[in-house]
Enzyme design. Sequence first.
Site, PDB file in Angstrom:
ATOM      1  N   HIS A 420       0.827  -1.209   0.000  1.00  0.00           N
ATOM      2  CA  HIS A 420       0.000   0.000   0.000  1.00  0.00           C
ATOM      3  C   HIS A 420       0.859   1.256   0.000  1.00  0.00           C
ATOM      4  O   HIS A 420       0.624   2.194  -0.768  1.00  0.00           O
ATOM      5  CB  HIS A 420      -0.937   0.005   1.219  1.00  0.00           C
ATOM      6  CG  HIS A 420      -1.758   1.258   1.332  1.00  0.00           C
ATOM      7  ND1 HIS A 420      -1.340   2.353   2.049  1.00  0.00           N
ATOM      8  CD2 HIS A 420      -2.930   1.589   0.762  1.00  0.00           C
ATOM      9  CE1 HIS A 420      -2.247   3.310   1.938  1.00  0.00           C
ATOM     10  NE2 HIS A 420      -3.224   2.876   1.164  1.00  0.00           N
ATOM     11  N   CYS A 751      34.994   3.874 -24.019  1.00  0.00           N
ATOM     12  CA  CYS A 751      34.139   3.786 -22.832  1.00  0.00           C
ATOM     13  C   CYS A 751      34.767   4.517 -21.655  1.00  0.00           C
ATOM     14  O   CYS A 751      34.319   4.384 -20.528  1.00  0.00           O
ATOM     15  CB  CYS A 751      33.877   2.329 -22.464  1.00  0.00           C
ATOM     16  SG  CYS A 751      35.363   1.393 -22.071  1.00  0.00           S
TER      17      CYS A 751
END
Length: 796
Positions: A420, A751
Amino acid sequence: MSRMAQPAIWFEELRRSDVAKVGGKNSSLGEMIQTLSAKGISVPAGFATTADAYWNYVDTNGLRQAIAALVADWQDGKVGLAETGAAIRKLFLRGDWPKATAEAIIADYRTLSLRAGRSDVAVAVRSSATAEDLPDASFAGQQETFLNISGEKALLDACRRCYASLFTDRAISYRQTKGFDHMKVALSIGVQQMVRSDLGGSGVMFSIDTETGFDKVVLINAAWGLGENVVQGTVDPDEYQVFKPLLQDSSLSPIIAKTCGAKEKKMIYGSGSEPTRNVPTSKVERAAFVLDDQAILKLSRWAAIIEEHYGCPMDMEWARDGETGELFIVQARPETVQSNRQTGVFKSYTIRKKGRKLAAGLSIGDAVVSGRVCLIETAKDIDQFVDGSVLVTATTDPDWVPIMKRAAAIVTDHGGRTSHAAIVSRELGLPAVVGTGNATSIFHTGQEVTVSCAEGEDGFIYEGIAEYEEKTLDVAGLPATKTKVMLNLANPGAAFRWWRLPADGVGLARMEFVISNAIRIHPMALVHYDHLKDEAAKNEIAALTKGYDDKPEYFVDNLARGLARIAAAVHPKPVIVRMSDFKTNEYAGLLGGAEFEPKEENPMLGFRGASRYYSPRYREGFALECRAIRKLRNELGFRNVIVMIPFCRSVGEAEKVLSVMAENGLSRGVDDLQIYVMCEIPSNVILAKEFARHFDGFSIGSNDLTQLTLGVDRDAGDLADLFDEQDPAVKWMIRSVISEAGKAGAKIGICGQAPSDYPDFAGFLVECGIDSISVSPDSFMAVKRKVAEAERDRKA
């Protein structure tokens, strides 16, 4: 009697177009039974009372004017919400059933019992508001559900309580906020045969990632017993993630994450006035997964079928019968948060300076918030909440919604991603950290903290007010480029955050991050577990690998699944996974690692990268890395993964490594496997032509290449001014290797950090003719624009 006037209708007579008659939940159950049973999806039988039956109950008992008057007094500020809700609920609970409605409910209940082959069959009695689950509103949890209801009198009592629950405080407040007319929303009751999940398990499932909106995964939460504990967030469930695009291939098992939750309790059948009750779970239940892999895959395939049928992401509840082992879908509704987000725009948060970490849990949302704690231990104290505070509590239920929407962030002890607290936080756009385990024990009201949900799937609460930067990223209008712009990713938990970036793949996925964070154990300590001398490390390894009789399999499973989440984020685009590139001092820091690592004066230039893979010191550990890559590509199905070898000093070393990989089932070209090499040593540049004969591509590591070209330790503070990735000598190296790779027909990218730190550097790389540039996600948009600009200049 016309169908419109029927007090009750069987699910199999309903379609999703019947929302006005029986609400979203019940019309959806009918839709699935009618249209998806043929596709193998099982939904428990049952029937629904109609909206007409609700209004008949209201009018027979003369409630319409009384309810309207009570609501009007509340809206005028004459009475409080609690007093108004209690008064209206009392009116419903004192009402009498219209004869035709009661007879219809009892007749259908008897038929349901007859079909089930038992008298007074146990049923779930669920509320379904006739305006619920519309695209802009989810009434999830607003009305009551009653489980294990057996017998005609008990059923009518539960149905009456369902009607009353249309006017719980939270339901009244929610309708008011959403602008629904209280006198135009009716309630349908779903009466559904119970699945014996009290003896099995149950949970919640989404056909979309609930935090990032990534639409290619199914998220499943699971706990033992009935499902209310998962929905309410009072238990910490198992969590599974499955990659949808690979589900159709029955030879694959694309489960990309499995987390065993604590599952401290389970809801089972009670008796008499207490039809359900919670009991502690056993140690065996807590340590075991609720679902096996076959059940996880079956539910995931169902989720994909249901999503395709409804044409939108779905929120589903499932249950497994402990007597028969059968799986069922007991509810399905449209997901209403991520599917409605603006897709081209998202915010990125970077924490610059933070205090010490005080607690951690599951991250809900992706924001960072600083503020003061307001600790509320029970619902009776919620009137003490201070607006704008960080709400800290054990768990929440719908009664908490009125204060949750006034909070800056939410932190709970218990709950998973489908609890919830998590659902409401998403709907309210609040960051939340759920399932911390101990927040209510360590925080106090008034304490200054920073709640961070911007660091991946794990959320953290830091001491004090952190310094952080917020950026708004809008990918709309980004130019197309011939040069591929890819991402550097290390953290599997954060990979899905970037799925909306139009990246051309992942140019660098760092294996060592997964090993140090998700595995934490030196691979050789798993291979030689029985012979470890460090008893403390051995005990810790035993705890981490609980459930694995074969200790090395723990390494293989967790590494494969961690890398799979990175590969999933950009699938089917390429993902270049670099094999482990720890230095010896870093390896020694892993659990059990000290027994297997030499002490070196300069680990940066020592026993690292390729030299380890064929060495007797680490060869067995490298074999586990290879097994993980095989599992990743062949069992999970991520053939988009390319393997890369770091710090390969010579052509002879390349040949040795490739031979060892082949022995471990990774042969270049077999099953379309490509193998790249890092270009980070001058020898890689000088002998690029020879290296290209052994590898399919290069990736330039500009940090190490700069260090070794200039002879500067990149971590030496006194020499910081000399470490320059744009030095002419470094640029010469980069230009040279790009040229040689091109001549040899090998792919080449970069990279290293340079393009992320200096977007202008991208222009130089484009001018050299590089194939791809891989950057950190927060630099992606700036570099993409610089690349487009450089390509235009080059053409001109």
